[in-house]
Design a protein around this motif. Sequence first.
Motif, PDB file in Angstrom:
ATOM      1  N   LEU A 117       0.824  -1.205   0.000  1.00 43.93           N
ATOM      2  CA  LEU A 117       0.000   0.000   0.000  1.00 43.93           C
ATOM      3  C   LEU A 117       0.862   1.260   0.000  1.00 43.93           C
ATOM      4  N   GLU A 118       2.066   1.165   0.528  1.00 47.47           N
ATOM      5  CA  GLU A 118       3.006   2.280   0.433  1.00 47.47           C
ATOM      6  C   GLU A 118       3.576   2.373  -0.977  1.00 47.47           C
ATOM      7  N   LEU A 119       3.764   1.220  -1.604  1.00 43.62           N
ATOM      8  CA  LEU A 119       4.304   1.201  -2.971  1.00 43.62           C
ATOM      9  C   LEU A 119       3.290   1.776  -3.954  1.00 43.62           C
ATOM     10  N   PHE A 120       2.012   1.418  -3.791  1.00 41.66           N
ATOM     11  CA  PHE A 120       0.945   1.901  -4.670  1.00 41.66           C
ATOM     12  C   PHE A 120      -0.146   2.530  -3.799  1.00 41.66           C
ATOM     13  N   PRO A 121       0.028   3.795  -3.395  1.00 39.18           N
ATOM     14  CA  PRO A 121      -0.888   4.430  -2.432  1.00 39.18           C
ATOM     15  C   PRO A 121      -2.343   4.479  -2.879  1.00 39.18           C
ATOM     16  N   MET A 171       3.476   5.820 -13.615  1.00 37.89           N
ATOM     17  CA  MET A 171       3.262   5.500 -12.205  1.00 37.89           C
ATOM     18  C   MET A 171       3.574   4.030 -11.934  1.00 37.89           C
ATOM     19  N   VAL A 172       3.138   3.160 -12.834  1.00 44.00           N
ATOM     20  CA  VAL A 172       3.432   1.735 -12.701  1.00 44.00           C
ATOM     21  C   VAL A 172       4.939   1.503 -12.762  1.00 44.00           C
ATOM     22  N   LEU A 173       5.605   2.177 -13.709  1.00 43.37           N
ATOM     23  CA  LEU A 173       7.048   2.038 -13.846  1.00 43.37           C
ATOM     24  C   LEU A 173       7.769   2.475 -12.580  1.00 43.37           C
ATOM     25  N   GLU A 174       7.342   3.583 -12.002  1.00 46.18           N
ATOM     26  CA  GLU A 174       8.004   4.065 -10.779  1.00 46.18           C
ATOM     27  C   GLU A 174       7.877   3.039  -9.665  1.00 46.18           C
TER      28      GLU A 174
END
Length: 230
Positions: A117-121, A171-174
Amino acid sequence: MLSVSDLDVSYGRVRALRGVSLTVPDGGSVAVLGPNGAGKSSLMRAIFGQVRPTGGTVEWDGEVISGRPAYKCVRSGLAHVPEGREVIARLSVHENLLMGAYVADRSTVAEQLEQMLELFPSLRRRLKVASGRLSGGEQQMLAIARGLMSRPRLIAIDEPSMGLAPAVANMVLEGLRKVHASGTAVLLVEQNAALALRLAEDIVVFSHGEVVTSGSAKELGPEVLDHYAA
């Protein structure tokens, strides 16, 4: 290390892969590039036991895993995010994530969930929402996070930018760059060469089921970008 050696895959009389070889070192990042029909997805299916190679081998940490069922690959530290995301639409985001942790130590699941959840807020706000109601970008983030819930040493991702707007693909790449920076090896299959080269240390280019060139992304990147832009 993941090692693919002289791999052949056929569907009936159609040879999808011909003598394909590549390696992904521990903690490394490799992008497999090529147009539709080049054999990229067949490579993924062969690695994860969805098709049985007609020749060659797939090794993980020196052990042959060719033809091993996908669930056994996951138990050995590999994770696969297939093309098309394949989230379970009727289950919530939270339930999809927990499904990814079925081989994990139960004592670590809550910690791993928080890391995802931190990786993908954006997923945090959607935890109770049915996954089928997510946007395409959110579903892709969920699919990657679900794969990471097993704490793999290598995650293989098939066409993560497909169908996504450029801003969402970035965003996915980041997220993937953070995953790689944490020490997880990444095998990325992509048509978007510019995006893939922002992550990959090495590249392998496919055409008609064969490797046509491979090497350092830093050295081959400009040539590959020129080819795809032509």
